[in-house]
Write an enzyme that holds these catalytic residues in place. Structure first.
Site, mmCIF file in Angstrom:
data_model
loop_
_atom_site.group_PDB
_atom_site.id
_atom_site.type_symbol
_atom_site.label_atom_id
_atom_site.label_comp_id
_atom_site.label_asym_id
_atom_site.label_seq_id
_atom_site.Cartn_x
_atom_site.Cartn_y
_atom_site.Cartn_z
ATOM 1 N N VAL A 1 0.841 -1.207 0.000
ATOM 2 C CA VAL A 1 0.000 0.000 0.000
ATOM 3 C C VAL A 1 0.874 1.254 0.000
ATOM 4 C CG1 VAL A 1 -1.784 1.264 1.276
ATOM 5 C CG2 VAL A 1 -1.892 -1.226 1.145
ATOM 6 N N SER B 1 14.417 -1.377 7.882
ATOM 7 C CA SER B 1 14.583 -0.541 6.679
ATOM 8 C C SER B 1 15.140 0.839 7.020
ATOM 9 C CB SER B 1 13.229 -0.347 5.979
ATOM 10 O OG SER B 1 12.714 -1.576 5.570
ATOM 11 N N CYS C 1 -10.863 -3.132 2.856
ATOM 12 C CA CYS C 1 -11.074 -3.143 1.392
ATOM 13 C C CYS C 1 -12.180 -4.114 0.969
ATOM 14 C CB CYS C 1 -9.765 -3.467 0.692
ATOM 15 S SG CYS C 1 -8.863 -4.815 1.457
ATOM 16 N N GLN D 1 -11.393 -12.294 -2.659
ATOM 17 C CA GLN D 1 -10.412 -11.227 -2.453
ATOM 18 C C GLN D 1 -9.054 -11.554 -3.080
ATOM 19 O OE1 GLN D 1 -12.595 -10.109 1.754
ATOM 20 N NE2 GLN D 1 -10.468 -9.541 1.545
ATOM 21 N N GLY E 1 -4.296 -8.092 -1.456
ATOM 22 C CA GLY E 1 -4.957 -7.675 -0.213
ATOM 23 C C GLY E 1 -4.202 -8.145 1.017
ATOM 24 N N LYS F 1 -14.695 -7.972 10.329
ATOM 25 C CA LYS F 1 -14.605 -6.581 9.837
ATOM 26 C C LYS F 1 -15.736 -6.311 8.853
ATOM 27 C CE LYS F 1 -9.552 -6.561 10.130
ATOM 28 N NZ LYS F 1 -8.350 -6.797 9.355
ATOM 29 N N ARG G 1 -10.023 -15.979 -0.257
ATOM 30 C CA ARG G 1 -8.868 -15.486 -1.026
ATOM 31 C C ARG G 1 -8.801 -16.272 -2.338
ATOM 32 N NH1 ARG G 1 -6.739 -11.029 0.295
ATOM 33 N NH2 ARG G 1 -6.075 -11.648 2.376
ATOM 34 N N HIS H 1 -11.060 -6.835 -5.520
ATOM 35 C CA HIS H 1 -11.898 -7.681 -4.668
ATOM 36 C C HIS H 1 -13.319 -7.709 -5.243
ATOM 37 C CE1 HIS H 1 -8.677 -7.882 -1.924
ATOM 38 N NE2 HIS H 1 -9.136 -7.171 -0.911
ATOM 39 N N THR I 1 -6.143 -2.140 -3.801
ATOM 40 C CA THR I 1 -5.025 -1.291 -3.364
ATOM 41 C C THR I 1 -5.196 0.157 -3.831
ATOM 42 O OG1 THR I 1 -3.548 -1.745 -5.241
ATOM 43 C CG2 THR I 1 -3.384 -3.228 -3.345
HETATM 44 P P1 NAP Z 1 2.831 -4.963 3.490
HETATM 45 O O1 NAP Z 1 3.035 -5.007 2.013
HETATM 46 O O2 NAP Z 1 3.139 -6.197 4.260
HETATM 47 O O3 NAP Z 1 3.700 -3.738 4.079
HETATM 48 C C1 NAP Z 1 3.894 -3.600 5.465
HETATM 49 C C2 NAP Z 1 4.637 -2.308 5.773
HETATM 50 O O4 NAP Z 1 4.735 -2.187 7.206
HETATM 51 C C3 NAP Z 1 6.067 -2.249 5.237
HETATM 52 O O5 NAP Z 1 6.400 -0.955 4.887
HETATM 53 C C4 NAP Z 1 6.897 -2.684 6.451
HETATM 54 O O6 NAP Z 1 8.220 -2.167 6.450
HETATM 55 C C5 NAP Z 1 6.101 -2.027 7.574
HETATM 56 N N1 NAP Z 1 6.378 -2.692 8.846
HETATM 57 C C6 NAP Z 1 6.456 -4.026 9.109
HETATM 58 N N2 NAP Z 1 6.787 -4.229 10.402
HETATM 59 C C7 NAP Z 1 6.925 -3.007 10.957
HETATM 60 C C8 NAP Z 1 7.291 -2.561 12.271
HETATM 61 N N3 NAP Z 1 7.562 -3.410 13.246
HETATM 62 N N4 NAP Z 1 7.345 -1.221 12.495
HETATM 63 C C9 NAP Z 1 7.064 -0.345 11.505
HETATM 64 N N5 NAP Z 1 6.742 -0.703 10.244
HETATM 65 C C10 NAP Z 1 6.660 -2.035 9.979
HETATM 66 O O7 NAP Z 1 1.332 -4.611 3.874
HETATM 67 P P2 NAP Z 1 0.251 -3.727 3.037
HETATM 68 O O8 NAP Z 1 -0.618 -4.621 2.237
HETATM 69 O O9 NAP Z 1 0.941 -2.619 2.361
HETATM 70 O O10 NAP Z 1 -0.687 -3.201 4.206
HETATM 71 C C11 NAP Z 1 -0.376 -2.055 4.979
HETATM 72 C C12 NAP Z 1 -1.582 -1.678 5.812
HETATM 73 O O11 NAP Z 1 -2.672 -1.344 4.943
HETATM 74 C C13 NAP Z 1 -2.096 -2.802 6.707
HETATM 75 O O12 NAP Z 1 -2.590 -2.239 7.910
HETATM 76 C C14 NAP Z 1 -3.237 -3.412 5.909
HETATM 77 O O13 NAP Z 1 -4.185 -4.044 6.716
HETATM 78 C C15 NAP Z 1 -3.812 -2.162 5.248
HETATM 79 N N6 NAP Z 1 -4.564 -2.399 4.004
HETATM 80 C C16 NAP Z 1 -4.044 -3.133 2.988
HETATM 81 C C17 NAP Z 1 -4.789 -3.308 1.823
HETATM 82 C C18 NAP Z 1 -4.282 -4.112 0.651
HETATM 83 O O14 NAP Z 1 -5.052 -4.279 -0.323
HETATM 84 N N7 NAP Z 1 -3.053 -4.607 0.646
HETATM 85 C C19 NAP Z 1 -6.045 -2.726 1.708
HETATM 86 C C20 NAP Z 1 -6.542 -1.941 2.763
HETATM 87 C C21 NAP Z 1 -5.790 -1.789 3.901
HETATM 88 P P3 NAP Z 1 9.498 -3.046 6.013
HETATM 89 O O15 NAP Z 1 9.513 -3.064 4.509
HETATM 90 O O16 NAP Z 1 10.634 -2.293 6.578
HETATM 91 O O17 NAP Z 1 9.327 -4.409 6.613
#
Ligand code: NAP
Length: 363
Positions: A15, A40, A158, A186, A190, A215, A246, A253, A340
């Site tokens: 995201v 990171s 989402c 989904q 996601g 949710k 999934r 989705h 996304t």
């Molecule tokens: P993701 O690809 O797994 O990315 C996770 C992010 O969080 C990365 O930048 C990671 O950084 C960081 N992170 C992991 N551990 C951390 C820590 N201990 N402290 C601080 N940062 C940390 O997940 P995503 O899909 O982008 O989702 C991000 C958020 O958006 C989640 O809350 C998810 O529920 C929500 N969301 C996602 C979607 C979707 O379609 N994907 C839709 C709606 C909402 P590093 O790279 O350094 O590990």
């Protein structure tokens, strides 16, 4: 107008990258701060991406050279940006809640994609076409917590994005809905990156996504809720039964939905007229990320399809099709939205655009 500097928490994730992509040429906002996990932190953004750039287009060159900060380091953000898009993940939801509160306490509005604050009574869960008035409680939120400029706004999960606007548009026209039965299909994106193992999802459907059904069954109540006494009182008048699965689709989705109405039951052509003419505050205010039409109806029997329809209207519209009678309830249909874009980064940006236009972002 000088663009407003913004920060992204979780900038390296699925995201977070989508935020950076969408904000590259944004007319109002520009990215000046990127943060992720401690692993990171300290690296150049372009070197911190574990598997490189995974969203559309090329990584914007200006962002590639930014040094990634630790999400926990609130002070650094306050020096270089005015507000925050939050899209980081942690197993401990309480830690996410506290981190977002720390940014708000430091004077930065937070537009969050995380689920941590979705149940918090004085945090609006916004879909700008449906409940823009929920922004009214920001003042109470700030007073209650002693925050001056900072506040928290979240966007919903989402999974509900595709069908909540079609449902709201009918409620708005006085058609009472008693029951909803929904099955979501989904996309793998996601689950973030790398998300579900390819071995598990290729040639397969996984009939369970942890926490998603809860949710899906709760969040519509808050979105459709009333603002009372500086809080949002959920509107629990509809029974919702959800099954979330999934499927091996990259983005988009899909939801298969059946509805039961109260005494007043709309005809098929009435429903179509309501959907096709539906419009909200983002369209009225001509917000940069707003779809021209929030709901697109496809007449073909075999649409909507994720691959063909998810990018409709910049990936910000809901695409609906197959509206027909339901032998068990009253009507059924299929709905789709890009998880996304509309369901995550695009939805977060639209929330910030609405807050800005409504005067909640005091620079
Ligand atoms: P993701 O690809 O797994 O990315 C996770 C992010 O969080 C990365 O930048 C990671 O950084 C960081 N992170 C992991 N551990 C951390 C820590 N201990 N402290 C601080 N940062 C940390 O997940 P995503 O899909 O982008 O989702 C991000 C958020 O958006 C989640 O809350 C998810 O529920 C929500 N969301 C996602 C979607 C979707 O379609 N994907 C839709 C709606 C909402 P590093 O790279 O350094 O590990």
């Amino acid at each position: 107008m000088e663009k407003i500097p913004v920060g992204i928490l979780g900038a390296t994730g699925m995201v977070g990258q989508q935020y950076i992509h969408l904000l590259e040429n944004h007319p109002w906002f520009r990215v000046t701060y990127v943060a992720a996990s401690p692993q990171s932190a300290g690296k150049k953004y372009q070197d911190a991406l574990k598997s490189g750039w995974i969203v559309e287009g090329e990584m914007p060159s200006g962002v590639g050279k930014l040094i990634v900060q630790d999400v926990a380091d609130t002070e650094k953000a306050a020096a270089v940006c005015k507000f925050i898009f939050s899209a980081f993940e942690m197993p401990d939801k309480d830690a996410i809640r506290k981190t977002e509160e720390a940014y708000a306490a430091a004077g930065m509005p937070v537009f969050s994609n995380a689920s941590a604050h979705r149940h918090t009574e004085d945090v609006p869960m916004l879909i700008p076409e449906i409940n823009p008035h929920h922004l009214d409680i920001i003042e109470d939120q700030q007073k209650r917590r002693g925050w001056k400029k900072g506040f928290i706004v979240v966007k919903p999960n989402c999974s509900i994005q595709s069908y909540i606007a079609p449902i709201h548009s009918l409620l708005q026209k006085g058609y009472d809905i008693k029951r909803i039965i929904v099955t979501t299909l989904q996309a793998v994106s996601g689950a973030g990156y790398p998300g579900v193992a390819s071995w598990d999802v290729i040639d397969n459907i996984i009939p369970y996504i942890g926490g998603e059904e809860e949710k899906t069954q709760f969040e519509p109540y808050k979105i459709l809720g009333r603002v009372k006494g500086g809080k949002i009182v959920p509107w629990e008048a509809i029974d919702i039964s959800a099954t979330c699965t999934r499927v091996p689709v990259s983005n988009g989705h899909t939801a298969i939905v059946s509805l039961e109405f109260g005494k007043k039951k709309p005809r098929r052509d009435t429903i179509l007229t309501v959907w096709k003419s539906f419009s909200g505050e983002p369209q009225k205010l001509d917000l940069p990320s707003a779809p021209k039409l929030p709901i697109h109806y496809r007449e073909e029997n075999d649409r909507p399809q994720p691959k063909r329809d998810r990018d409709t209207d910049k990936g910000m519209a809901v695409i609906v099709g197959r509206l027909r009678e339901c032998p068990a309830l009253d009507v059924r249909f299929v709905a789709l939205s890009h998880n996304t874009l509309r369901g995550a980064a695009g939805g977060g940006i639209l929330n910030a655009e609405l807050a800005y236009k409504k005067g909640y972002l005091k620079m």
